[in-house]
Write an enzyme that holds these catalytic residues in place. Sequence first.
Site, mmCIF file in Angstrom:
data_model
loop_
_atom_site.group_PDB
_atom_site.id
_atom_site.type_symbol
_atom_site.label_atom_id
_atom_site.label_comp_id
_atom_site.label_asym_id
_atom_site.label_seq_id
_atom_site.Cartn_x
_atom_site.Cartn_y
_atom_site.Cartn_z
ATOM 1 N N GLY A 5 0.768 -1.145 0.000
ATOM 2 C CA GLY A 5 0.000 0.000 0.000
ATOM 3 C C GLY A 5 0.812 1.211 0.000
ATOM 4 O O GLY A 5 0.333 2.230 0.364
ATOM 5 N N ASP A 41 -4.412 4.995 -0.233
ATOM 6 C CA ASP A 41 -3.833 3.664 -0.073
ATOM 7 C C ASP A 41 -3.395 3.413 1.370
ATOM 8 O O ASP A 41 -3.874 4.058 2.297
ATOM 9 C CB ASP A 41 -2.680 3.500 -1.073
ATOM 10 C CG ASP A 41 -1.616 4.594 -0.907
ATOM 11 O OD1 ASP A 41 -1.434 5.101 0.220
ATOM 12 O OD2 ASP A 41 -0.962 4.946 -1.919
ATOM 13 N N SER A 42 -2.442 2.505 1.542
ATOM 14 C CA SER A 42 -2.050 2.112 2.898
ATOM 15 C C SER A 42 -1.349 3.211 3.683
ATOM 16 O O SER A 42 -1.182 3.080 4.890
ATOM 17 C CB SER A 42 -1.127 0.896 2.840
ATOM 18 O OG SER A 42 0.030 1.220 2.096
ATOM 19 N N THR A 43 -0.928 4.261 3.031
ATOM 20 C CA THR A 43 -0.340 5.367 3.793
ATOM 21 C C THR A 43 -1.387 5.991 4.706
ATOM 22 O O THR A 43 -1.051 6.639 5.687
ATOM 23 C CB THR A 43 0.236 6.452 2.855
ATOM 24 O OG1 THR A 43 -0.758 6.819 1.892
ATOM 25 C CG2 THR A 43 1.472 5.959 2.130
ATOM 26 N N HIS A 344 6.430 1.084 4.482
ATOM 27 C CA HIS A 344 5.702 2.162 5.172
ATOM 28 C C HIS A 344 6.542 2.875 6.217
ATOM 29 O O HIS A 344 7.396 2.268 6.850
ATOM 30 C CB HIS A 344 4.452 1.574 5.836
ATOM 31 C CG HIS A 344 3.564 0.871 4.863
ATOM 32 N ND1 HIS A 344 3.555 -0.487 4.715
ATOM 33 C CD2 HIS A 344 2.695 1.361 3.954
ATOM 34 C CE1 HIS A 344 2.694 -0.825 3.765
ATOM 35 N NE2 HIS A 344 2.162 0.277 3.277
#
Length: 376
Positions: A5, A41-43, A344
Amino acid sequence: MAGRGGAFALVALCVLELALLHGAGAAAGERLVPAMFVFGDSTVDVGNNNQLPGCKPECRADYPQYGVDHPSHAPTGRFSNGYNLADQIAKLLGFNESPPAFLSFPAGGIIPRMKDGINFASGGSGLQNQTGDHCGGVYSMADQLEEFKLVVMMLGNGSYDLISRSLFFISVGSNDLFEYADAKNPPPNRDDAAFLKCLDDSYRTYLQELYALGARKFSIVSPSLVGCCPSQRAAALQHDNDLDELHCFRPANNLSKRLYTLLASTLQDLGGDLDGMHYSLCDSAGMAEGVFTPGGAKGMSATPFRHAVTCRDIYFRPFGLGLCNTTATLCPNRTDFVFWDSFHPTEYASGLAASALFADSGNFVRPINVGQLAAL
Ligand SMILES: *[C@@H]1O[C@H](CO)[C@@H](O)[C@H](O)[C@H]1NC(C)=O
Ligand SMILES: *[C@@H]1O[C@H](CO)[C@@H](O)[C@H](O)[C@H]1NC(C)=O
Ligand SMILES: *[C@@H]1O[C@H](CO)[C@@H](O)[C@H](O)[C@H]1NC(C)=O
Ligand SMILES: *[C@@H]1O[C@H](CO)[C@@H](O)[C@H](O)[C@H]1NC(C)=O
Ligand SMILES: *[C@@H]1O[C@H](CO)[C@@H](O)[C@H](O)[C@H]1NC(C)=O
């Protein structure tokens, strides 16, 4: 692969007068905007993927050690050791954390909670519909907008005032770049310009759709230097691919920089065309370049590519790809690291990035920062 992500960090230590930022943000009990709506997204996902039935383990953050530094000390669906970028911006705006994940609301629970905002973001997703297909079921940007539209329709006319004063926070595009650049096996002879134009066109369409639904205040986070995230560096080194002066995967970083340039121009157009539209665009690639240039990330590890789970620079079996390894060694001080896992940022790094988004004066956040945007 990937809980992918997306982009990791865009830390801006090098450019920030951190002292000036002390005390920045909302005063206690005050909110700078009525609500916040989050896409991407995954951020910025705060748990939507946990609720998506088809979503594979490698695209979820529902296992230890995720969340180890969150107040709950438990996995929350955030791709972080604690809070992510959406939470950190929310805090600066006077909220306790990001608004809840859309999919965490019980049936009938949406309307009463709408006044604080909703987070639609889904790890692994991208601007293009097919991005994240490897996850087995994530919400693309198109899906996220579709859900938002349904919520607005349920609310009817009463929502216009709320929506027009709220912050629309969007962090997306890294996964499109990851999947296209593919440090393991970069295909030759592709038309990068056409690909980037396609991403930029999609972004433009999504922004126009949000505007048509009443959104006026946009904070856009462009993808960071995706070629510098540990997974991409590891893959590029392993496959003997082209590295740039930052020792990152060059083709991916090239795409990040070019996409920012396209987005900047698109936003300038939209800002001119759409009456009452305001935006703040963060050049995450430019920020990251500062951080990853040797000596750039003042105050953090001299080796910014290490990640906090293994304490190692290059790690070929990255944590955070569905490897539910409860015995993985955690570095004791996560504040020394830019990266939490192979993709991440740490909570600390995303906090610094949020401070830059909120208060940077034109170095990497233009034409205004999020603090100024909120105050309009
Ligand atoms: C992407 O998906 C949406 C529905 O979620 C659909 O309306 C749209 O046409 C799709 N776009 C493309 C380019 O396939
Ligand atoms: C919404 O507001 C517009 C303009 O104020 C009005 O024309 C329209 O009938 C309203 N729609 C509903 C469903 O109330
Ligand atoms: C990206 O790569 C192209 C082709 O190699 C090159 O012409 C261009 O200058 C690069 N752009 C950036 C921003 O690095
Ligand atoms: C889990 O972590 C431990 C300790 O770091 C390591 O020895 C082991 O190989 C890891 N297991 C897997 C499946 O990666
Ligand atoms: C962790 O690192 C930060 C920043 O370098 C420092 O301020 C803090 O005291 C450290 N904490 C511990 C427990 O070592």
